[in-house]
Scaffold this motif. Structure first.
Motif, PDB file in Angstrom:
ATOM      1  N   ASP A  62      31.982  44.613  44.538  1.00 33.20           N
ATOM      2  CA  ASP A  62      32.220  44.754  43.098  1.00 33.20           C
ATOM      3  C   ASP A  62      33.717  44.619  42.823  1.00 33.20           C
ATOM      4  OD1 ASP A  62      32.495  45.531  40.465  1.00 33.20           O
ATOM      5  OD2 ASP A  62      31.189  47.281  40.638  1.00 33.20           O
ATOM      6  N   PRO A  63      34.095  43.670  41.948  1.00 32.71           N
ATOM      7  CA  PRO A  63      35.521  43.488  41.633  1.00 32.71           C
ATOM      8  C   PRO A  63      36.196  44.759  41.099  1.00 32.71           C
ATOM      9  CG  PRO A  63      34.211  41.709  40.679  1.00 32.71           C
ATOM     10  CD  PRO A  63      33.238  42.710  41.227  1.00 32.71           C
ATOM     11  N   GLN A  64      35.408  45.725  40.631  1.00 34.76           N
ATOM     12  CA  GLN A  64      36.012  46.989  40.189  1.00 34.76           C
ATOM     13  C   GLN A  64      36.669  47.734  41.347  1.00 34.76           C
ATOM     14  OE1 GLN A  64      33.601  49.123  36.843  1.00 34.76           O
ATOM     15  NE2 GLN A  64      32.060  48.289  38.214  1.00 34.76           N
ATOM     16  N   ASN A 110      38.872  43.926  45.388  1.00 33.58           N
ATOM     17  CA  ASN A 110      39.641  44.219  44.178  1.00 33.58           C
ATOM     18  C   ASN A 110      39.300  43.141  43.149  1.00 33.58           C
ATOM     19  OD1 ASN A 110      41.216  41.954  44.880  1.00 33.58           O
ATOM     20  ND2 ASN A 110      42.646  43.230  46.048  1.00 33.58           N
ATOM     21  N   ARG A 111      40.052  43.109  42.060  1.00 31.45           N
ATOM     22  CA  ARG A 111      39.631  42.256  40.937  1.00 31.45           C
ATOM     23  C   ARG A 111      39.644  40.768  41.262  1.00 31.45           C
ATOM     24  NH1 ARG A 111      45.066  43.305  37.544  1.00 31.45           N
ATOM     25  NH2 ARG A 111      44.443  41.518  36.313  1.00 31.45           N
ATOM     26  N   GLU A 112      40.355  40.395  42.323  1.00 29.70           N
ATOM     27  CA  GLU A 112      40.326  39.002  42.767  1.00 29.70           C
ATOM     28  C   GLU A 112      38.891  38.502  42.966  1.00 29.70           C
ATOM     29  OE1 GLU A 112      43.489  36.904  45.823  1.00 29.70           O
ATOM     30  OE2 GLU A 112      42.407  38.678  46.471  1.00 29.70           O
ATOM     31  N   ALA A 114      36.335  38.804  41.301  1.00 31.21           N
ATOM     32  CA  ALA A 114      35.690  38.234  40.111  1.00 31.21           C
ATOM     33  C   ALA A 114      35.765  36.711  40.136  1.00 31.21           C
ATOM     34  CB  ALA A 114      36.341  38.784  38.848  1.00 31.21           C
TER      35      ALA A 114
END
Ligand code: ATP
Ligand code: MG
Length: 278
Positions: A62-64, A110-112, A114
């Motif tokens: 999960d990008p969260q 991490n958000r990468e 996404a």
């Protein structure tokens, strides 16, 4: 033995019978609804299984990056993440990490991450990238747990294609069953077309408050409807579980005596039993 063996064709390995090399059992924690307790379940199940002497890898899909942070790994500081595994050909061996806080390995996100949805579009067998990447570490673990994002996306599909089973956390609320059929249909489709190993391992009642009559009623309905697909253990609503992530710890480590932690430890035991019966 070649660890790159296709586990779908090796039932003797799946069953973990004595005398065979046991390979990791791989489970997704999935529910496309947001905020239903997926990450809390994934992190605490990982900690619980580790406390029960199981070798565990927790994959944050999960990008969260909540499972990453909740395991004490700084998602902003990690060199390689599951994104690099999916998109840049980095190996799981290179990207996995561990902190002193917990007794399991983490493949962080991490958000990468996404961006992976888009970057994988042109890739052949794009739904099987994670599965392929995991073959090199399967023999290192008893359990590989995958914390899925709140969507039936390509990331979740990668999780489902890599897994033997799905654990579905759900709250005993009026709309609990809404959306569940989409998830179950997706699982059925993946089973039929992409991954014959995949099955629903069980539904887990989480954030349960027995004082609320409606929750009792929904819980009873779930029992009638799903029978033994429902895990026996019920995870209570417990503030210690909610506080733990801000300390970078699973609740099971943060306050092991708390009711929430005790329930997740019991859940770990139930998972081991269910996996034996698979
Ligand atoms: P998302 O869909 O955004 O990934 P999620 O399904 O992973 O969410 P969590 O992040 O695990 O859900 O939980 C949502 C919120 O509920 C968090 O603040 C978490 O700390 C809290 N929470 C989860 N389980 C419990 C519990 N048993 N008791 C109290 N709070 C809980
Ligand atoms: Mg989550």
């Amino acid at each position: 033995m070649n660890t790159a063996v296709d586990i779908s064709r090796a039932p003797e390995i799946q069953s973990g019978k004595k005398g065979h090399i046991t390979m990791a059992k791989i489970f997704c924690v999935a529910n496309q609804k947001g905020g239903v307790g997926k990450t809390t379940t994934a992190v605490n199940l990982a900690a619980s299984l580790a406390a029960l002497d199981q070798r565990v890898l927790l994959i944050d899909l999960d990008p969260q990056g909540n499972a990453t942070m909740g395991s004490g790994v700084d998602k902003a500081a990690v060199e390689n993440t599951v994104y690099d595994v999916l998109v840049n050909g980095v190996t799981v061996l290179e990207a996995r990490t561990r902190t002193n806080a917990v007794a399991y390995d983490v493949l962080p996100a991490n958000r990468e991450l996404a961006g992976a949805e888009v970057e994988l579009v042109g890739v052949e067998n794009r739904e099987r990238v994670l599965r392929k990447a995991l073959t090199e570490v399967e023999a290192d673990y008893d359990f590989i747990l995958i914390d899925c994002p709140p969507a039936l996306s390509l990331l979740t599909l990668n999780g489902l294609c890599a897994a033997h089973g799905v654990v579905i956390p759900m709250q005993c609320e009026y709309f609990a069953l809404e959306g569940l059929s989409d998830l179950v249909n997706t699982i059925k489709q993946v089973h039929a077309n992409l991954n014959r190993d995949l099955k629903v391992i069980g539904l887990l009642r989480v954030m349960f408050d027995p004082r609320i009559t409606l929750q009792q009623q929904v819980s009873d309905q779930l029992k009638q409807h799903f029978g033994d697909k429902l895990f026996d253990v019920v995870i209570p609503r417990n503030v210690r579980l909610a506080e733990a992530p801000s300390y970078g710890l699973p609740g099971v480590v943060f306050d092991r005596a708390s009711r929430g932690a005790q329930a997740y430890i019991q859940f770990g035991t139930e998972m081991i039993e269910r996996v034996r019966a698979l």
